[in-house]
Scaffold this motif. Structure first.
Motif, PDB file in Angstrom:
ATOM      1  N   VAL A  63      48.831  28.962  40.988  1.00 60.30           N
ATOM      2  CA  VAL A  63      47.405  29.286  41.091  1.00 60.30           C
ATOM      3  C   VAL A  63      47.050  29.599  42.541  1.00 60.30           C
ATOM      4  CG1 VAL A  63      45.068  28.317  40.938  1.00 60.30           C
ATOM      5  CG2 VAL A  63      46.644  28.077  39.016  1.00 60.30           C
ATOM      6  N   LYS A  64      47.607  28.848  43.463  1.00 61.59           N
ATOM      7  CA  LYS A  64      47.352  29.113  44.886  1.00 61.59           C
ATOM      8  C   LYS A  64      47.866  30.506  45.272  1.00 61.59           C
ATOM      9  CE  LYS A  64      47.519  24.220  46.166  1.00 61.59           C
ATOM     10  NZ  LYS A  64      48.233  23.168  46.932  1.00 61.59           N
ATOM     11  N   LEU A  65      49.080  30.825  44.817  1.00 62.47           N
ATOM     12  CA  LEU A  65      49.636  32.141  45.114  1.00 62.47           C
ATOM     13  C   LEU A  65      48.806  33.238  44.473  1.00 62.47           C
ATOM     14  CD1 LEU A  65      51.966  33.787  46.367  1.00 62.47           C
ATOM     15  CD2 LEU A  65      53.237  33.468  44.235  1.00 62.47           C
ATOM     16  N   TYR A  66      48.384  33.016  43.245  1.00 59.94           N
ATOM     17  CA  TYR A  66      47.543  33.982  42.535  1.00 59.94           C
ATOM     18  C   TYR A  66      46.260  34.251  43.312  1.00 59.94           C
ATOM     19  CZ  TYR A  66      44.440  35.779  38.854  1.00 59.94           C
ATOM     20  OH  TYR A  66      43.546  36.534  38.137  1.00 59.94           O
ATOM     21  N   LEU A  67      45.593  33.201  43.749  1.00 60.55           N
ATOM     22  CA  LEU A  67      44.325  33.344  44.452  1.00 60.55           C
ATOM     23  C   LEU A  67      44.493  33.940  45.849  1.00 60.55           C
ATOM     24  CD1 LEU A  67      42.629  30.024  43.322  1.00 60.55           C
ATOM     25  CD2 LEU A  67      41.966  32.347  42.670  1.00 60.55           C
ATOM     26  N   GLN A  68      45.733  33.922  46.318  1.00 65.59           N
ATOM     27  CA  GLN A  68      46.020  34.548  47.611  1.00 65.59           C
ATOM     28  C   GLN A  68      46.376  36.026  47.449  1.00 65.59           C
ATOM     29  OE1 GLN A  68      48.892  32.326  49.913  1.00 65.59           O
ATOM     30  NE2 GLN A  68      48.890  33.798  51.594  1.00 65.59           N
ATOM     31  N   GLY A  69      46.431  36.503  46.200  1.00 63.45           N
ATOM     32  CA  GLY A  69      46.776  37.895  45.955  1.00 63.45           C
ATOM     33  C   GLY A  69      48.250  38.133  45.747  1.00 63.45           C
ATOM     34  N   GLY A  70      49.002  37.053  45.563  1.00 65.97           N
ATOM     35  CA  GLY A  70      50.451  37.171  45.454  1.00 65.97           C
ATOM     36  C   GLY A  70      50.938  37.801  44.168  1.00 65.97           C
ATOM     37  N   TYR A  71      50.059  37.918  43.155  1.00 61.91           N
ATOM     38  CA  TYR A  71      50.449  38.555  41.899  1.00 61.91           C
ATOM     39  C   TYR A  71      49.828  39.934  41.733  1.00 61.91           C
ATOM     40  CZ  TYR A  71      52.579  34.208  40.282  1.00 61.91           C
ATOM     41  OH  TYR A  71      53.383  33.100  40.152  1.00 61.91           O
ATOM     42  N   GLY A  72      49.015  40.348  42.690  1.00 63.03           N
ATOM     43  CA  GLY A  72      48.370  41.650  42.601  1.00 63.03           C
ATOM     44  C   GLY A  72      46.858  41.517  42.589  1.00 63.03           C
ATOM     45  N   THR A  73      46.202  42.623  42.338  1.00 62.93           N
ATOM     46  CA  THR A  73      44.753  42.664  42.338  1.00 62.93           C
ATOM     47  C   THR A  73      44.188  42.029  41.070  1.00 62.93           C
ATOM     48  OG1 THR A  73      44.781  44.712  43.629  1.00 62.93           O
ATOM     49  CG2 THR A  73      42.739  44.179  42.485  1.00 62.93           C
ATOM     50  N   THR A  74      43.257  41.114  41.220  1.00 67.75           N
ATOM     51  CA  THR A  74      42.649  40.486  40.049  1.00 67.75           C
ATOM     52  C   THR A  74      41.712  41.477  39.372  1.00 67.75           C
ATOM     53  OG1 THR A  74      40.815  39.577  41.342  1.00 67.75           O
ATOM     54  CG2 THR A  74      42.779  38.209  41.102  1.00 67.75           C
ATOM     55  N   PRO A  75      41.652  41.473  38.040  1.00 63.03           N
ATOM     56  CA  PRO A  75      40.787  42.426  37.331  1.00 63.03           C
ATOM     57  C   PRO A  75      39.307  42.262  37.682  1.00 63.03           C
ATOM     58  CG  PRO A  75      42.376  41.439  35.825  1.00 63.03           C
ATOM     59  CD  PRO A  75      42.461  40.673  37.104  1.00 63.03           C
ATOM     60  N   GLY A  76      38.855  41.015  37.820  1.00 62.93           N
ATOM     61  CA  GLY A  76      37.454  40.745  38.149  1.00 62.93           C
ATOM     62  C   GLY A  76      37.363  39.846  39.368  1.00 62.93           C
ATOM     63  N   LYS A  77      36.148  39.446  39.703  1.00 66.09           N
ATOM     64  CA  LYS A  77      35.933  38.584  40.861  1.00 66.09           C
ATOM     65  C   LYS A  77      36.332  37.146  40.534  1.00 66.09           C
ATOM     66  CE  LYS A  77      32.142  41.270  42.897  1.00 66.09           C
ATOM     67  NZ  LYS A  77      30.713  41.237  43.332  1.00 66.09           N
ATOM     68  N   VAL A  78      36.982  36.500  41.497  1.00 63.88           N
ATOM     69  CA  VAL A  78      37.388  35.108  41.292  1.00 63.88           C
ATOM     70  C   VAL A  78      36.274  34.182  41.766  1.00 63.88           C
ATOM     71  CG1 VAL A  78      39.811  35.713  41.636  1.00 63.88           C
ATOM     72  CG2 VAL A  78      38.495  34.822  43.555  1.00 63.88           C
ATOM     73  N   ASN A  79      36.337  32.949  41.319  1.00 63.82           N
ATOM     74  CA  ASN A  79      35.410  31.912  41.746  1.00 63.82           C
ATOM     75  C   ASN A  79      35.773  31.517  43.178  1.00 63.82           C
ATOM     76  OD1 ASN A  79      34.222  29.349  42.291  1.00 63.82           O
ATOM     77  ND2 ASN A  79      34.019  28.954  40.106  1.00 63.82           N
ATOM     78  N   GLU A  80      34.919  31.858  44.125  1.00 64.05           N
ATOM     79  CA  GLU A  80      35.246  31.634  45.534  1.00 64.05           C
ATOM     80  C   GLU A  80      35.321  30.147  45.868  1.00 64.05           C
ATOM     81  OE1 GLU A  80      36.371  33.630  47.699  1.00 64.05           O
ATOM     82  OE2 GLU A  80      36.154  35.447  46.492  1.00 64.05           O
ATOM     83  N   GLU A  81      34.599  29.305  45.161  1.00 65.67           N
ATOM     84  CA  GLU A  81      34.706  27.869  45.405  1.00 65.67           C
ATOM     85  C   GLU A  81      36.095  27.361  45.042  1.00 65.67           C
ATOM     86  OE1 GLU A  81      31.642  25.659  43.504  1.00 65.67           O
ATOM     87  OE2 GLU A  81      30.000  26.745  44.503  1.00 65.67           O
ATOM     88  N   VAL A  82      36.619  27.855  43.927  1.00 63.99           N
ATOM     89  CA  VAL A  82      37.964  27.457  43.519  1.00 63.99           C
ATOM     90  C   VAL A  82      38.991  28.011  44.507  1.00 63.99           C
ATOM     91  CG1 VAL A  82      39.720  27.659  41.710  1.00 63.99           C
ATOM     92  CG2 VAL A  82      37.333  27.268  41.082  1.00 63.99           C
ATOM     93  N   ARG A  83      38.790  29.275  44.937  1.00 69.77           N
ATOM     94  CA  ARG A  83      39.723  29.853  45.909  1.00 69.77           C
ATOM     95  C   ARG A  83      39.726  29.034  47.212  1.00 69.77           C
ATOM     96  NH1 ARG A  83      41.199  35.748  46.404  1.00 69.77           N
ATOM     97  NH2 ARG A  83      39.029  36.308  45.984  1.00 69.77           N
ATOM     98  N   GLN A  84      38.557  28.658  47.696  1.00 72.46           N
ATOM     99  CA  GLN A  84      38.461  27.866  48.928  1.00 72.46           C
ATOM    100  C   GLN A  84      39.159  26.527  48.755  1.00 72.46           C
ATOM    101  OE1 GLN A  84      37.228  28.821  51.848  1.00 72.46           O
ATOM    102  NE2 GLN A  84      37.530  26.859  52.863  1.00 72.46           N
ATOM    103  N   LEU A  85      38.969  25.912  47.587  1.00 75.18           N
ATOM    104  CA  LEU A  85      39.607  24.630  47.299  1.00 75.18           C
ATOM    105  C   LEU A  85      41.128  24.763  47.276  1.00 75.18           C
ATOM    106  CD1 LEU A  85      38.837  21.682  46.500  1.00 75.18           C
ATOM    107  CD2 LEU A  85      38.989  22.419  44.113  1.00 75.18           C
ATOM    108  N   ALA A  86      41.609  25.894  46.775  1.00 71.81           N
ATOM    109  CA  ALA A  86      43.061  26.090  46.603  1.00 71.81           C
ATOM    110  C   ALA A  86      43.763  26.517  47.880  1.00 71.81           C
ATOM    111  CB  ALA A  86      43.310  27.114  45.504  1.00 71.81           C
ATOM    112  N   ILE A  87      43.183  27.482  48.617  1.00 70.10           N
ATOM    113  CA  ILE A  87      43.917  28.061  49.761  1.00 70.10           C
ATOM    114  C   ILE A  87      43.129  28.044  51.061  1.00 70.10           C
ATOM    115  CG2 ILE A  87      45.272  29.551  48.242  1.00 70.10           C
ATOM    116  CD1 ILE A  87      43.529  31.913  49.173  1.00 70.10           C
ATOM    117  N   GLY A  88      41.917  27.504  51.038  1.00 71.72           N
ATOM    118  CA  GLY A  88      41.138  27.449  52.269  1.00 71.72           C
ATOM    119  C   GLY A  88      40.807  28.839  52.784  1.00 71.72           C
ATOM    120  N   ASN A  89      41.055  29.061  54.065  1.00 73.53           N
ATOM    121  CA  ASN A  89      40.697  30.331  54.698  1.00 73.53           C
ATOM    122  C   ASN A  89      41.892  31.258  54.891  1.00 73.53           C
ATOM    123  OD1 ASN A  89      37.922  29.639  54.987  1.00 73.53           O
ATOM    124  ND2 ASN A  89      38.478  28.327  56.728  1.00 73.53           N
ATOM    125  N   VAL A  90      42.948  31.043  54.133  1.00 73.19           N
ATOM    126  CA  VAL A  90      44.133  31.908  54.223  1.00 73.19           C
ATOM    127  C   VAL A  90      43.758  33.328  53.809  1.00 73.19           C
ATOM    128  CG1 VAL A  90      46.439  32.330  53.276  1.00 73.19           C
ATOM    129  CG2 VAL A  90      45.706  29.994  53.783  1.00 73.19           C
TER     130      VAL A  90
END
Length: 615
Positions: A365-392
């Motif tokens: 999930v961390k890799l996914y939210l960092q873009g490691g699997y490609g472009t997400t179809p829609g917008k991700v939940n930025e709170e979850v992204r911040q929780l997972a990877i911070g400011n990476v």
């Protein structure tokens, strides 16, 4: 109009969807001559989860399976499912590994490569499509069909045009969860046929009960190939029955020309085969219209049920199915197909099992939210992204552009075990699992996961057996054990007299937990707990400084050492559960005073794995 062609899925997606991909090659080969004589457009027989299952559970060489099937099916195209840049693993591989894997798959017998990407990111399929064309094989670009606020017919048409530009020979609509409705299928196929000149191939699981009608409307709109499965492994989480679709189209302009009596002979064979695998049957293999909401694909739901069953948590299935759509929305509405189905599904399980959403977040999930699997179809939940990877920083280029060539490195890592490039590629897909497989093969100790006897299927009423003579394999060495007698037991200890490779030994067993069964299957069980902790046993979690796993799994790495200071939230372990890796964080700040586990160990939530003395 030309007749409609059939691709049958019994050798891959049928048993993946209904018995967790457990069918052994030995049960496929005897019926291959009849399968080969039917006249299918292709037989899907490799790829998907079969590679993983062969190595992980069946202890078969997946490449050898492919070669045997190629020899047994001389007149029929063998089709495989390939996850684009993910190949058959759960991460992106370097371009040189992708090209090598495709070439070796072609060399060993694959004719048709159905290529998809879980994000529908065309960049992640480009290299594998080019490699298939270079090998002179059939490239089928697959659209992962799903529904969401960001998925519509123009979105899928744009993807189809991209496939045509890359040189694909056919386009597949891969409806992995049975979400495609008949009238939408008609409109989508019409739009694809108008946008490109490529034949359209439809694939739709029967989970929602819509797929038979969906295929029919797709055919009426111009689809020329449909996926079905021999009756014994059809319907529910699998696919429409081959015989039913052949009968439905018979005598029309879409007549398949296939023989119903021959198909019934084949189905009768597989009906008997399926009985052997009863222990892997899922309770979630019938029509389940909840899929229209949770979107869990057929191949995922039987595996999810088995994994929850292994954790004694099958009662949490409904809660997991309710959580999956919420996680999917947080991640920007990815289609649920491998590996995103595992990424979303495992995170949903963690959210349910830990009792708190995103208390534990998997590495994937961390890799996914960092873009490691490609472009997400829609917008991700930025709170979850911040929780997972911070400011990476989030990756914006094709993820594989950041992966240097790795084939030579992989060859060096297993040089002593690999006999050929196929072995290197097995290791590449699953490094720890692959290495173990190659080591066991070298030692001659490969043993498949046992199949329980059919007599045991009835549970309470069936005969129950306890082994008094058996083999134990430890670190590649096999010992023959025979129980002779048991001695007088104390409160917590019991001596057993055994022979080990012919030498008589006395073994002292110290019981931690015992269950006494009184008077047949209607009797009540009494539990006895030993007072002392046996040497080598892990302590039970007793205070807030004890680190535990959220679910059963295997230790991938221990990230701390005794005496090290840690802060609450620091990663201390990496555990693999449900084929996904996730970090286990320190529950408190303090000093590591005990480490009770090591890489490779299987662990459960009732074990204390690390002890931290709070500050």
């Amino acid at each position: 109009m030309a007749k409609v062609h059939i691709t049958d899925l019994v050798l891959r997606d049928g048993h993946q969807s209904l018995i967790a991909t457990r069918m052994q090659t030995a049960d496929m080969l005897p019926i291959c001559a009849k399968l080969d004589s039917v006249g299918f457009w292709s037989l899907e027989a490799w790829g998907g989860a079969t590679f993983d299952a062969c190595v992980r559970f069946l202890k078969e060489d997946p490449w050898e399976r492919l070669r045997k099937l190629r020899k047994a099916l001389p007149n029929t195209r063998i089709q495989m499912l390939l996850r684009g840049q993910n190949l058959l693993g759960y991460r992106h591989y370097s371009d040189d590994v992708v090209r090598a894997f495709v070439q070796k798959s072609a060399d060993n017998g694959v004719d048709v490569f159905r290529i998809f990407d879980a994000m529908n990111d065309l960049r992640n399929m480009q290299v594998s499509i080019e490699a298939v064309k270079k090998a002179g094989k059939h490239a089928e670009g697959a659209i992962c069909y799903t529904t969401s606020p960001v998925h519509d017919i123009p979105h899928f048409v744009k993807l189809a045009r991209g496939f045509a530009e890359l040189g694909c020979d056919t386009i597949a609509i891969k409806d992995m969860a049975g979400l495609l409705t008949p009238h939408t299928a008609f409109e989508l196929v019409k739009a694809l046929r108008k946008a490109t000149s490529l034949p359209v191939h439809t694939h739709s699981h029967a989970t929602s009960g819509l797929s038979h009608m969906t295929h029919l409307k797709a055919v009426e709109a111009g689809a020329s190939i449909i996926d079905t499965c021999i009756g014994a492994f059809a319907e529910g989480a699998s696919h429409p029955t081959t015989q039913s679709m052949v009968a439905a189209l018979a005598g029309t302009e879409y007549d398949t020309g296939l023989s119903l009596p021959l198909l019934e002979e084949i189905s009768a064979y597989f009906r008997e085969v399926r009985k052997k695998y009863w222990q892997f049957e899922s309770d979630f293999t019938g029509v389940d219209t909840r899929v229209l909401i949770n979107q869990v694909p057929g191949g995922m739901i039987s595996n999810l049920a088995n994994q929850l069953k292994e954790q004694s948590a099958l009662d949490k299935m409904d809660a997991v199915l309710e959580e999956i759509p919420r996680v999917r929305e947080d991640l920007g509405y990815p289609p649920l197909v491998t590996p995103t189905s595992q990424i979303v599904g495992t995170q949903a399980v963690l959210n349910v099992m830990t009792g708190a959403r995103y208390k534990s977040i998997t590495q994937e999930v961390k890799l996914y939210l960092q873009g490691g699997y490609g472009t997400t179809p829609g917008k991700v939940n930025e709170e979850v992204r911040q929780l997972a990877i911070g400011n990476v920083d989030v990756v914006s280029c094709r993820p594989a552009d950041l992966i240097p060539p790795e084939l030579d490195k992989l060859r060096n890592e297993v040089d002593s075990l690999a006999k050929c490039d196929e072995d290197v590629l097995t290791y590449a897909m699953f490094p720890d699992l692959g290495r173990t497989f190659l080591q066991e093969r070298a030692a001659g100790s490969l043993k498949p996961e046992p199949l329980l006897p059919i007599e045991a299927r009835n549970g309470e009423g069936a005969a129950r057996f306890a082994a008094d003579e058996f083999n134990i394999t430890l670190h590649g060495e096999t010992y023959h054990i025979k129980l002779s007698a048991s001695g007088r037991a104390s409160e917590t200890q019991r001596p057993y007299f055994v022979t080990v490779d012919g030498v008589s030994e006395e073994v002292l067993v110290e019981a931690l937990n015992e269950v006494e069964i009184a008077g047949g299957h209607h009797g009540k069980a009494k539990k006895h707990t030993g007072k002392k902790q046996a040497a080598g046993q892990k302590p039970r979690p007793a205070h807030k400084g004890h680190v535990t796993a959220a679910m059963p799994g295997a230790i991938v790495d221990v990230l701390v050492k005794a005496g090290q200071k840690v802060n609450a939230g620091d990663p201390v372990l990496v555990i693999e559960a449900m084929k996904m890796e996730n970090e286990v964080q320190a529950p408190v700040s303090g000093t590591v005073t005990g480490i009770f586990t090591a890489k490779g160990e299987s662990v459960t939530p009732d074990m204390a794995l690390i002890e931290i003395q709070p500050e």
